[in-house]
Design an enzyme around this catalytic site. Structure first.
Site, PDB file in Angstrom:
ATOM      1  N   THR A   1      63.371 -18.255  21.579  1.00  0.00           N
ATOM      2  CA  THR A   1      62.118 -17.549  21.255  1.00  0.00           C
ATOM      3  C   THR A   1      61.810 -17.679  19.760  1.00  0.00           C
ATOM      4  OG1 THR A   1      63.096 -15.366  20.865  1.00  0.00           O
ATOM      5  CG2 THR A   1      62.523 -15.909  23.147  1.00  0.00           C
ATOM      6  N   ASP A   2      62.837 -17.860  18.957  1.00  0.00           N
ATOM      7  CA  ASP A   2      62.605 -18.074  17.525  1.00  0.00           C
ATOM      8  C   ASP A   2      61.858 -19.392  17.288  1.00  0.00           C
ATOM      9  OD1 ASP A   2      63.162 -17.041  14.785  1.00  0.00           O
ATOM     10  OD2 ASP A   2      64.051 -19.039  14.609  1.00  0.00           O
TER      11      ASP A   2
ATOM     12  N   PHE B   1      24.525  12.093  35.700  1.00  0.00           N
ATOM     13  CA  PHE B   1      25.447  11.869  36.829  1.00  0.00           C
ATOM     14  C   PHE B   1      25.181  12.943  37.877  1.00  0.00           C
ATOM     15  CE2 PHE B   1      29.742  12.031  38.872  1.00  0.00           C
ATOM     16  CZ  PHE B   1      29.665  10.773  39.437  1.00  0.00           C
TER      17      PHE B   1
ATOM     18  N   GLN C   1      29.571   3.508  36.587  1.00  0.00           N
ATOM     19  CA  GLN C   1      29.677   2.396  37.538  1.00  0.00           C
ATOM     20  C   GLN C   1      28.468   1.471  37.445  1.00  0.00           C
ATOM     21  OE1 GLN C   1      30.719   5.520  38.142  1.00  0.00           O
ATOM     22  NE2 GLN C   1      32.202   5.635  39.800  1.00  0.00           N
TER      23      GLN C   1
HETATM   24  N1  AZA Z   1      31.150   8.204  37.310  1.00  0.00           N
HETATM   25  C1  AZA Z   1      30.516   8.739  36.243  1.00  0.00           C
HETATM   26  O1  AZA Z   1      29.704   8.048  35.610  1.00  0.00           O
HETATM   27  N2  AZA Z   1      30.766  10.008  35.844  1.00  0.00           N
HETATM   28  C2  AZA Z   1      31.634  10.750  36.543  1.00  0.00           C
HETATM   29  C3  AZA Z   1      32.294  10.233  37.654  1.00  0.00           C
HETATM   30  C4  AZA Z   1      32.049   8.899  38.070  1.00  0.00           C
HETATM   31  O2  AZA Z   1      32.593   8.383  39.045  1.00  0.00           O
HETATM   32  N3  AZA Z   1      33.109  11.224  38.146  1.00  0.00           N
HETATM   33  N4  AZA Z   1      32.930  12.290  37.362  1.00  0.00           N
HETATM   34  N5  AZA Z   1      32.060  12.031  36.376  1.00  0.00           N
END
Ligand code: AZA
Length: 295
Positions: free
Chosen positions: A58-59, A159, A228
């Protein structure tokens, strides 16, 4: 009888700094990176019967990292990783795979009195440009990425509409703080050899620039309905901007900022539309991942 079903070894955490001095203009360009290089091949006997005749120390791997950095440009990192890995395949017939990981830190040129300084730089962010390459005689697989890019927006994120059952306490929100540490990668179509990685070298810096800009612009401008959906939109745009990529991944922690009810003190209003003082949370955090490929 037990068998070695997988093995790799090498040097990790090799820190390298390289300066390029442009003779004509006197301008320096610097690169600082941390290298990991792990080899695979016919090396089982070093584990099972202590036969070190197959072991490139490795050296020596560490020394090779320095020598290849001297012999070749270290930019773009995708190309340096390929040169380094290919060396071990060209030199040792019993080595079949070189796994190279590079983590490149930011050194951004200073602007002094409106002018780019020729040899002074500053750290303008903790995000790193990362490359992981798997170099084999059949081809070279390269994944490029950004890690550690910390971002926050104080509105423009919602959300709601999520599952509500007997475990749910989270209220729906139409206006929240959104903060995350971006880890994004884009996997290139497999290259047949180093020459092809070299021929296409203009695409790596452009993809990294585009990915960073797409991530920040989408984060800032989009009215986010969820982490997501926002990450999917970012990935979609990177696939479009870098046509020779096969897939894009994002991993985003949802770094929560909780409202604090201060009504116990003189009836102060600090929730809902009156919220101004929040408690940033170290954990737990949401962790949301996606891989988006071409259909
Ligand atoms: N996605 C989000 O953007 N906010 C959240 C989520 C999730 O799955 N779960 N809690 N808060």
């Amino acid at each position: 009888m037990p068998v070695v079903s997988a093995a790799r070894y090498g040097k990790d955490n090799v820190r390298v700094y390289k300066v390029h001095r442009d003779e004509a203009s006197g301008t320096h360009t610097v690169t600082e990176m941390t290298v990991c290089c792990l080899l695979e091949g016919e090396i089982e006997q070093s584990y099972t019967v202590a036969d070190n005749s197959v072991v490139v120390a490795t050296d020596s791997i560490k020394n090779t990292i320095y020598i290849k950095a001297k012999e070749h440009p270290v930019n773009p990192p995708e190309l340096y990783a390929s040169y380094l890995g290919q060396h071990f395949l060209d030199t040792y017939s019993h080595i079949t795979v070189a796994n190279v990981k590079l983590v490149v830190k930011r050194w951004t040129r200073m602007i002094i009195d409106g002018k780019e300084h020729p040899h002074s730089f500053y750290r303008d962010g903790d995000d790193t440009r990362n490359v992981e390459a798997r170099i084999t005689r059949e081809g070279i697989e390269i994944t490029s990425g950004i890690a550690g890019l910390l971002v926050l927006k104080s509105t423009g994120s919602a959300f709601h509409g999520f599952v509500r059952d007997e475990y749910t306490t989270l209220p729906e929100t139409w206006d929240r703080i959104l903060s995350t540490e971006v880890d994004a990668t884009w996997k290139w179509n497999t290259f047949p050899n180093v020459a092809t990685v070299e021929q296409k070298q203009a695409q790596y810096d452009k993809a990294w620039d585009d990915a960073r800009n797409i991530t920040m612009k989408t984060f800032a401008e989009e009215s986010s309905p969820s982490v997501q959906n926002t990450m999917y939109k970012m990935a979609e745009q990177i696939l479009e901007a870098a046509p020779e990529t096969a897939s894009v991944t994002y991993q985003l922690p949802n770094k929560h900022y909780f409202e604090i009810d201060l009504s116990w003190h003189k009836g102060i209003k600090n929730t809902g539309k009156d919220a101004e003082v929040y408690a940033p949370q170290s954990g737990p955090n949401g962790l949301i991942r996606v891989e988006v490929s071409r259909s």
